[in-house]
Design a protein around this motif. Structure first.
Motif, PDB file in Angstrom:
ATOM      1  N   ILE A  17       0.847  -1.193   0.000  1.00  0.00           N
ATOM      2  CA  ILE A  17       0.000   0.000   0.000  1.00  0.00           C
ATOM      3  C   ILE A  17       0.884   1.245   0.000  1.00  0.00           C
ATOM      4  O   ILE A  17       2.049   1.190   0.387  1.00  0.00           O
ATOM      5  CB  ILE A  17      -0.949   0.043   1.221  1.00  0.00           C
ATOM      6  N   ARG A  18       0.315   2.336  -0.473  1.00  0.00           N
ATOM      7  CA  ARG A  18       1.012   3.617  -0.420  1.00  0.00           C
ATOM      8  C   ARG A  18       1.082   4.076   1.034  1.00  0.00           C
ATOM      9  O   ARG A  18       0.157   3.832   1.815  1.00  0.00           O
ATOM     10  CB  ARG A  18       0.234   4.630  -1.266  1.00  0.00           C
ATOM     11  N   TYR A 271      11.678 -15.012  -0.591  1.00  0.00           N
ATOM     12  CA  TYR A 271      10.387 -15.655  -0.804  1.00  0.00           C
ATOM     13  C   TYR A 271       9.206 -14.682  -0.849  1.00  0.00           C
ATOM     14  O   TYR A 271       8.070 -15.120  -0.867  1.00  0.00           O
ATOM     15  CB  TYR A 271      10.149 -16.714   0.278  1.00  0.00           C
ATOM     16  N   GLY A 272       9.452 -13.392  -0.841  1.00  0.00           N
ATOM     17  CA  GLY A 272       8.366 -12.434  -1.036  1.00  0.00           C
ATOM     18  C   GLY A 272       7.639 -11.989   0.206  1.00  0.00           C
ATOM     19  O   GLY A 272       6.609 -11.307   0.108  1.00  0.00           O
ATOM     20  N   VAL A 276       3.769  -8.180   0.450  1.00  0.00           N
ATOM     21  CA  VAL A 276       2.653  -9.004  -0.042  1.00  0.00           C
ATOM     22  C   VAL A 276       1.822  -8.155  -1.000  1.00  0.00           C
ATOM     23  O   VAL A 276       1.249  -7.145  -0.601  1.00  0.00           O
ATOM     24  CB  VAL A 276       1.797  -9.516   1.131  1.00  0.00           C
ATOM     25  N   LYS A 277       1.739  -8.571  -2.260  1.00  0.00           N
ATOM     26  CA  LYS A 277       1.125  -7.743  -3.295  1.00  0.00           C
ATOM     27  C   LYS A 277      -0.328  -8.100  -3.576  1.00  0.00           C
ATOM     28  O   LYS A 277      -0.961  -7.447  -4.399  1.00  0.00           O
ATOM     29  CB  LYS A 277       1.944  -7.843  -4.581  1.00  0.00           C
ATOM     30  N   SER A 284      -4.148 -12.708   0.763  1.00  0.00           N
ATOM     31  CA  SER A 284      -2.896 -12.310   1.414  1.00  0.00           C
ATOM     32  C   SER A 284      -2.480 -13.332   2.468  1.00  0.00           C
ATOM     33  O   SER A 284      -1.304 -13.704   2.561  1.00  0.00           O
ATOM     34  CB  SER A 284      -3.052 -10.930   2.060  1.00  0.00           C
ATOM     35  N   GLU A 285      -3.445 -13.798   3.258  1.00  0.00           N
ATOM     36  CA  GLU A 285      -3.145 -14.814   4.274  1.00  0.00           C
ATOM     37  C   GLU A 285      -2.688 -16.122   3.615  1.00  0.00           C
ATOM     38  O   GLU A 285      -1.796 -16.805   4.123  1.00  0.00           O
ATOM     39  CB  GLU A 285      -4.377 -15.053   5.149  1.00  0.00           C
ATOM     40  N   THR A 286      -3.303 -16.456   2.473  1.00  0.00           N
ATOM     41  CA  THR A 286      -2.907 -17.665   1.749  1.00  0.00           C
ATOM     42  C   THR A 286      -1.487 -17.550   1.223  1.00  0.00           C
ATOM     43  O   THR A 286      -0.691 -18.498   1.313  1.00  0.00           O
ATOM     44  CB  THR A 286      -3.877 -17.924   0.583  1.00  0.00           C
TER      45      THR A 286
END
Length: 297
Positions: A17-18, A271-272, A276-277, A284-286
């Motif tokens: 998010i911004r 691993y990102g 979280v995009k 997002s939780e997944t």
């Protein structure tokens, strides 16, 4: 017999998010409500007069402050008050226009966003009236209203915006113990994590390796009752003549605890987990859970 080592810690997984500011959120909400007014008015064109929005003036006033490198507090409060006024007018106009329709022309997504904006207006109005920056369940993103500010107190970023993640490390494998979008005290997860360890393995751990925030009186009493060594210094004033063996044991426990810090670093660098995009709360939780699975594999 107690066996094994249980390593615990928590971190924040930032959302994409911004960086939120009160003025920026109000400007975004105002622009979205102007689009809703256009959508609601289109079927009524020629029948009624279109409500005023003052979008050109409001945009100009917003940019006048947003482009300043460091606006004064009085200037910022004045700009927020004006944006609150424009947003209040737009919300009233939307309510009147919706009364002219048997079925609202807004899409389900727009209707959901409108509810979020109404809640955002109430929060921002409360904070402006009381001159505070704290409100319960504060919205920091209209597109992701589940995201909350997580105060971490780190040197680089004092506040992060995303999910708070508590994990445990056992034999090199990372287990997801708690995932919450609201801030929580890590210490409350210790007893639940230890009990899950017992369910998985059939016995309690011989030692729990965690930082000082986990060393509450309840946790120390809980571990002592079950014969579990909780790493770290004892509560209260340090002893005048410390035991060398206890100091050596504490040092070894601290070295073992570094494993979980390395796991967080690996997850965020490779691993990102550093950003979280995904947009929805469930996805997002997944994604966070899948990242842990891939790390374990």
């Amino acid at each position: 017999e107690n066996k094994g080592k249980l390593i615990m810690d928590a971190t924040c997984v930032p959302a994409d998010i911004r960086y939120p500011t009160d003025l920026g959120l109000l400007n975004e909400a105002r622009e979205k409500t102007e689009g809703y007014i256009d959508t609601l008015y289109l079927p009524l064109r020629g029948k009624i007069k279109k409500p005023r929005t003052y979008r050109v003036v409001a945009r100009k006033e917003y940019l006048g402050i947003a482009k300043m490198r460091k606006p004064r507090k009085r200037q910022l409060l004045k700009a927020i008050k004006k944006q609150l006024g424009y947003l209040r007018r737009n919300l009233k106009s939307i309510a009147k226009l919706e009364g002219q329709h048997l079925e609202s022309p807004l899409t389900p997504k727009q209707s959901e966003e409108l509810k979020i904006i109404q809640k955002l207006y109430q929060q921002q109005k409360h904070m402006y009236d009381h001159r505070t920056h704290h409100v319960k369940d504060r919205i920091v993103s209209i597109s992701q209203p589940h995201v909350r500010p997580i105060v971490r107190g780190k040197a680089r970023t004092n506040v992060e915006f995303g999910a708070k993640l508590a994990i445990s490390i056992v034999d090199g494998l990372a287990y997801l113990e708690k995932l919450s979008w609201d801030n929580f005290h890590e210490g409350v997860t210790l007893m639940e994590t230890v009990e899950r360890y017992r369910l998985r393995h059939g016995f309690y751990p011989a030692s729990v390796h965690a930082d000082k925030i986990y060393r509450t009186r309840d946790n120390i009493r809980y571990c002592a009752k079950r014969g579990i060594r909780l790493s770290g210094p004892r509560l209260g004033r340090p002893p005048k003549n410390p035991d060398p063996s206890a100091r050596k044991q504490a040092h070894e426990d601290a070295l073992d605890r570094n494993w979980v810090e390395g796991e967080f670093g690996e997850g965020k660098r490779k691993y990102g987990l550093n950003l979280v995009k995904t947009k929805l709360q469930e996805t997002s939780e997944t994604v966070i859970a899948i990242n842990l699975i891939v790390m374990n594999l």
